[in-house]
Motif scaffolding. Sequence first.
Motif, PDB file in Angstrom:
ATOM      1  N   SER A  48       0.977  -0.903   0.124  1.00 51.85           N
ATOM      2  CA  SER A  48      -0.047  -0.033   0.107  1.00 51.85           C
ATOM      3  C   SER A  48       0.799   0.985  -0.162  1.00 51.85           C
ATOM      4  O   SER A  48       1.705   1.136   0.256  1.00 51.85           O
ATOM      5  CB  SER A  48      -0.684   0.029   1.287  1.00 51.85           C
ATOM      6  N   GLU A  50      -0.557   4.039   1.554  1.00 52.64           N
ATOM      7  CA  GLU A  50      -0.639   4.286   2.342  1.00 52.64           C
ATOM      8  C   GLU A  50      -0.033   4.385   4.022  1.00 52.64           C
ATOM      9  O   GLU A  50       0.487   2.828   4.297  1.00 52.64           O
ATOM     10  CB  GLU A  50      -1.770   3.968   3.150  1.00 52.64           C
ATOM     11  N   GLN A  53      -1.364   1.731   6.956  1.00 52.47           N
ATOM     12  CA  GLN A  53      -1.312   0.345   6.606  1.00 52.47           C
ATOM     13  C   GLN A  53      -0.334  -1.054   6.601  1.00 52.47           C
ATOM     14  O   GLN A  53      -0.068  -1.565   6.471  1.00 52.47           O
ATOM     15  CB  GLN A  53      -2.121   0.212   4.595  1.00 52.47           C
TER      16      GLN A  53
END
Length: 290
Positions: A48, A50, A53
Amino acid sequence: IKAAILEVLKKEPSILLRESIIHSMSLIIESKIQWPELSQYTQDLLQSSEPIQIETALKILFVWIPSFPKEEFLLMAPFIGQNIISALSTDSVDIQIDGFNLLAQSISFFDSQLVSPFSDALNRIFEVFHQMMIQQNDNAFKISRIIEHIIESNNNSININQLISIFLQLAQDGNISPNYYFTIFCPLSTLAEKCSLDQLKPFAGDIMKSTILCISKSLNDECFSEDSLGLYISYLIDSLIECMNNEKLFNVALSLLPDNSVNEAYAAAIVFNRFLEFSDSIAIKYSVEL
């Protein structure tokens, strides 16, 4: 239930709540319940973009690794090592700390000298620890605890002499903020307890000097807490007394007793107290000085 946990975890916006969910996951993992979906789920999180995450995936690996048989861990070691290095390459301090935690959790599986990328990560943790103490970054305390975990988990994969030398160098670094010297002493004490007497003996005098030097420079309030500093110094000095000529060690401590440093005097007093308890013949001989 397992599918629901993974779905909720992926969508939860709070890292603190995610940590609580991961704790619940660890109970399932410890129960040896099969969870084949967890491997692909963790890999997807690691891919990911992000940060939350990625952080979640590293925390999952941290609670998952202890359940691995050694053979399974060694098969996964390249994957784990690669993700530790990736974590250490980010700008996020939280992700870096999770990477270091994962390194510490992996150390016990190795019984021969660490190789790359784990050896690279080990070198990196001391670099970051040093930088944080100079920069007066409170995360230095977290790194100090992780290093203690690494030392406690070491099964001859990390050279003890090299570790001792690193800590002795840190203790003598005048660029470190006085508020952070205490963070050096805690893992140094843990290392001394972990060492055999033969390993510790060549460094006993230098460790004694570094101990009192480290404490004398420290402005951390914990230096005046008997439960913290006194306990750590007691353990360390007990180890030193066991492995070195007591009179020689006593003279090292005596030479470091200052005229005007409260911290150093306190540290030296604890040292002398250990001699009173464990080496009464030395204490009697030097009763006037005491």
